[in-house]
Design an enzyme around this catalytic site. Structure first.
Site, PDB file in Angstrom:
ATOM      1  N   GLU A  50      -3.813  -6.846   6.165  1.00  0.00           N
ATOM      2  CA  GLU A  50      -4.303  -8.574   5.928  1.00  0.00           C
ATOM      3  C   GLU A  50      -5.404  -8.607   6.861  1.00  0.00           C
ATOM      4  OE1 GLU A  50      -0.530  -7.521   6.832  1.00  0.00           O
ATOM      5  OE2 GLU A  50      -0.086  -7.993   5.247  1.00  0.00           O
ATOM      6  N   GLU A  63       6.581  -5.598   4.700  1.00  0.00           N
ATOM      7  CA  GLU A  63       7.785  -7.053   4.770  1.00  0.00           C
ATOM      8  C   GLU A  63       8.730  -6.888   4.617  1.00  0.00           C
ATOM      9  OE1 GLU A  63       4.748 -10.343   5.512  1.00  0.00           O
ATOM     10  OE2 GLU A  63       3.871  -9.652   3.969  1.00  0.00           O
TER      11      GLU A  63
HETATM   12  C1  1HE Z   1      -3.918  -2.745  -6.296  1.00  0.00           C
HETATM   13  C2  1HE Z   1      -2.596  -2.312  -5.147  1.00  0.00           C
HETATM   14  C3  1HE Z   1      -2.889  -4.454  -4.324  1.00  0.00           C
HETATM   15  C4  1HE Z   1      -3.212  -0.593  -5.316  1.00  0.00           C
HETATM   16  N1  1HE Z   1      -3.273  -5.399  -5.284  1.00  0.00           N
HETATM   17  N2  1HE Z   1      -4.022  -3.321  -6.956  1.00  0.00           N
HETATM   18  N3  1HE Z   1      -2.610  -3.860   0.616  1.00  0.00           N
HETATM   19  C5  1HE Z   1      -3.602  -3.269   0.161  1.00  0.00           C
HETATM   20  O1  1HE Z   1      -4.619  -3.856   1.324  1.00  0.00           O
HETATM   21  C6  1HE Z   1      -3.382  -1.906   0.217  1.00  0.00           C
HETATM   22  C7  1HE Z   1      -4.489  -1.814  -0.985  1.00  0.00           C
HETATM   23  N4  1HE Z   1      -3.911  -0.265  -1.559  1.00  0.00           N
HETATM   24  C8  1HE Z   1      -4.604   0.459  -1.378  1.00  0.00           C
HETATM   25  O2  1HE Z   1      -5.077   0.391  -0.349  1.00  0.00           O
HETATM   26  C9  1HE Z   1      -4.141   1.130  -1.687  1.00  0.00           C
HETATM   27  O3  1HE Z   1      -4.400   1.041  -3.402  1.00  0.00           O
HETATM   28  C10 1HE Z   1      -2.973   2.618  -1.947  1.00  0.00           C
HETATM   29  C11 1HE Z   1      -3.454   2.827  -0.168  1.00  0.00           C
HETATM   30  C12 1HE Z   1      -1.219   1.806  -1.899  1.00  0.00           C
HETATM   31  C13 1HE Z   1      -2.795   3.475  -2.605  1.00  0.00           C
HETATM   32  O4  1HE Z   1      -4.445   4.500  -2.870  1.00  0.00           O
HETATM   33  P1  1HE Z   1      -3.854   5.103  -4.589  1.00  0.00           P
HETATM   34  O5  1HE Z   1      -5.999   5.727  -4.099  1.00  0.00           O
HETATM   35  O6  1HE Z   1      -3.268   5.964  -4.501  1.00  0.00           O
HETATM   36  O7  1HE Z   1      -4.402   4.284  -5.419  1.00  0.00           O
HETATM   37  P2  1HE Z   1      -5.625   3.252  -6.392  1.00  0.00           P
HETATM   38  O8  1HE Z   1      -6.443   4.120  -6.601  1.00  0.00           O
HETATM   39  O9  1HE Z   1      -6.002   2.829  -5.303  1.00  0.00           O
HETATM   40  O10 1HE Z   1      -4.503   2.165  -6.452  1.00  0.00           O
HETATM   41  C14 1HE Z   1      -4.418   2.383  -7.517  1.00  0.00           C
HETATM   42  C15 1HE Z   1      -4.001   1.014  -8.546  1.00  0.00           C
HETATM   43  O11 1HE Z   1      -3.795  -0.124  -8.389  1.00  0.00           O
HETATM   44  C16 1HE Z   1      -5.476   0.410  -9.446  1.00  0.00           C
HETATM   45  O12 1HE Z   1      -5.846  -0.407  -9.351  1.00  0.00           O
HETATM   46  P3  1HE Z   1      -7.132   0.123 -11.299  1.00  0.00           P
HETATM   47  O13 1HE Z   1      -6.448  -0.921 -12.191  1.00  0.00           O
HETATM   48  O14 1HE Z   1      -7.930   0.404 -10.599  1.00  0.00           O
HETATM   49  O15 1HE Z   1      -6.001   1.552 -11.901  1.00  0.00           O
HETATM   50  C17 1HE Z   1      -5.931  -0.786  -7.319  1.00  0.00           C
HETATM   51  O16 1HE Z   1      -6.651  -1.770  -7.886  1.00  0.00           O
HETATM   52  C18 1HE Z   1      -4.453  -1.040  -8.093  1.00  0.00           C
HETATM   53  N5  1HE Z   1      -3.869  -1.706  -5.941  1.00  0.00           N
HETATM   54  N6  1HE Z   1      -2.777  -2.021  -4.477  1.00  0.00           N
HETATM   55  C19 1HE Z   1      -3.451  -5.371  -6.380  1.00  0.00           C
HETATM   56  N7  1HE Z   1      -2.415  -4.234  -3.851  1.00  0.00           N
HETATM   57  C20 1HE Z   1       2.905 -12.106   1.241  1.00  0.00           C
HETATM   58  S1  1HE Z   1       1.872 -11.461   1.870  1.00  0.00           S
HETATM   59  C21 1HE Z   1       1.249 -10.177   2.262  1.00  0.00           C
HETATM   60  C22 1HE Z   1      -0.049  -9.581   2.299  1.00  0.00           C
HETATM   61  C23 1HE Z   1      -0.276  -7.871   1.827  1.00  0.00           C
HETATM   62  O17 1HE Z   1       0.535  -7.897   1.504  1.00  0.00           O
HETATM   63  S2  1HE Z   1      -2.090  -7.187   2.493  1.00  0.00           S
HETATM   64  C24 1HE Z   1      -1.989  -5.528   1.566  1.00  0.00           C
HETATM   65  C25 1HE Z   1      -2.454  -5.637  -0.130  1.00  0.00           C
END
Ligand code: 1HE
Length: 267
Positions: free
Chosen positions: A140, A120
């Site tokens: 989402e 977005e």
């Molecule tokens: C996060 C987020 C997040 C990572 N919110 N904390 N977005 C998603 O559903 C995407 C979710 N994220 C992922 O699928 C993956 O994290 C990634 C593919 C982006 C990256 O993977 P990777 O292996 O490099 O990293 P990771 O180990 O998954 O994440 C590293 C840290 O970032 C980890 O936290 P930690 O405390 O365990 O180190 C994750 O929890 C954190 N993290 N993504 C919170 N999104 C206005 S409406 C919009 C609606 C949306 O955007 S929906 C899509 C949301």
């Protein structure tokens, strides 16, 4: 750019007539929390004098993991939270509106995950340069939520409604090549080369007459969506305003007096 009050998750630098804004929360994959979204709004509302274009990029292995999901969890179903949710989405809208309809062109560099709110955000910029590592998703549906940062309006206009519905219903992701073919990015470059390309493009855009850039950012999208009669009239008005401006007159004379660059292939 010390005068702009930015959260620690955003870092701005100035290189001549362009500014470079970096999402700087790589530990959380540049997930957008409220502080960051508000910081984006402040930055784009108040792009400093003398800056003619902005480059937006992300630190670490991914451009942006979208909404910080920690910001919306633990909200019991209640009218108060429903209202808070609407206001939260509108806060994103205001921030991204400042990007799309701000003072200067914005070029984004996309790499790694460009998902959910990250897509977005990218869609609110004017020129998108993707590196080969980029991939696009709208997870989402898998999270049980919906677009909230204006993606419902902007992303179907970029790639068409059927592809957006496919991505949201089936969890399909698009590769950098597929995103380029579908119209998400206008440029596709090898990994590691996106920032340099974006800076070069931003420099080019910053050299245009500010009034032409104003017309491209503010008038063109409205004309493109208007009924044709309104569009033709608005175009004529905008054309007359642009061509009578002193800067246009000077640029036109420079060309006619053979002092301006010609348009050549590969430009
Ligand atoms: C996060 C987020 C997040 C990572 N919110 N904390 N977005 C998603 O559903 C995407 C979710 N994220 C992922 O699928 C993956 O994290 C990634 C593919 C982006 C990256 O993977 P990777 O292996 O490099 O990293 P990771 O180990 O998954 O994440 C590293 C840290 O970032 C980890 O936290 P930690 O405390 O365990 O180190 C994750 O929890 C954190 N993290 N993504 C919170 N999104 C206005 S409406 C919009 C609606 C949306 O955007 S929906 C899509 C949301």
């Amino acid at each position: 750019m010390a005068d702009i009050n930015l959260p620690a998750t955003l870092a701005a630098t100035r290189e001549g007539d362009i500014a470079i804004l970096r999402l700087s929360r790589s530990a959380k994959r540049n997930a957008l929390d409220d502080e960051t979204v508000r910081g984006l709004r402040r930055f784009f509302m108040d792009v400093p004098e003398g800056v003619g274009a902005v480059v937006l990029h992300g630190e670490g292995p991914h451009f942006c993991a979208g909404l910080d999901l920690g910001e919306v969890v633990d909200q019991p179903d209640s009218p108060t939270n429903l209202h808070k949710g609407i206001l939260h989405s509108q806060m994103w809208h205001r921030a991204f509106h400042e990007i799309q309809f701000g003072r200067v062109p914005v070029v984004s560099v996309l790499h790694g995950a460009v998902v959910g709110g990250g897509l977005e955000l990218a869609a609110a910029t004017h020129v998108r340069v993707a590196e080969h590592s980029a991939y696009y998703g709208l997870p989402e549906g898998q999270r049980g939520i919906f677009l909230g940062g204006g993606g419902s309006v902007r992303i179907p206009r970029l790639i068409g409604l059927p592809l957006v519905q496919d991505m949201m219903l089936t969890g399909r992701t698009l590769s950098a090549d597929e995103g380029f073919a579908a119209g998400i990015s206008q440029y596709l470059v090898p990994s590691g080369e996106g920032l340099a390309k974006a800076i070069a493009l931003a420099r080019q855009a910053a050299r245009n007459a500010p009034l032409t850039n104003f017309a491209v950012i503010h008038a063109l999208p409205r004309i493109a969506e208007a009924d044709p009669a309104t569009g033709f009239l608005t175009e004529s008005l905008m054309a007359a305003i642009a061509e009578t401006a002193p800067e246009a007159q000077q640029r036109l004379r420079e060309f006619l007096e053979k002092r301006a660059a010609k348009i050549t292939p590969g430009g």
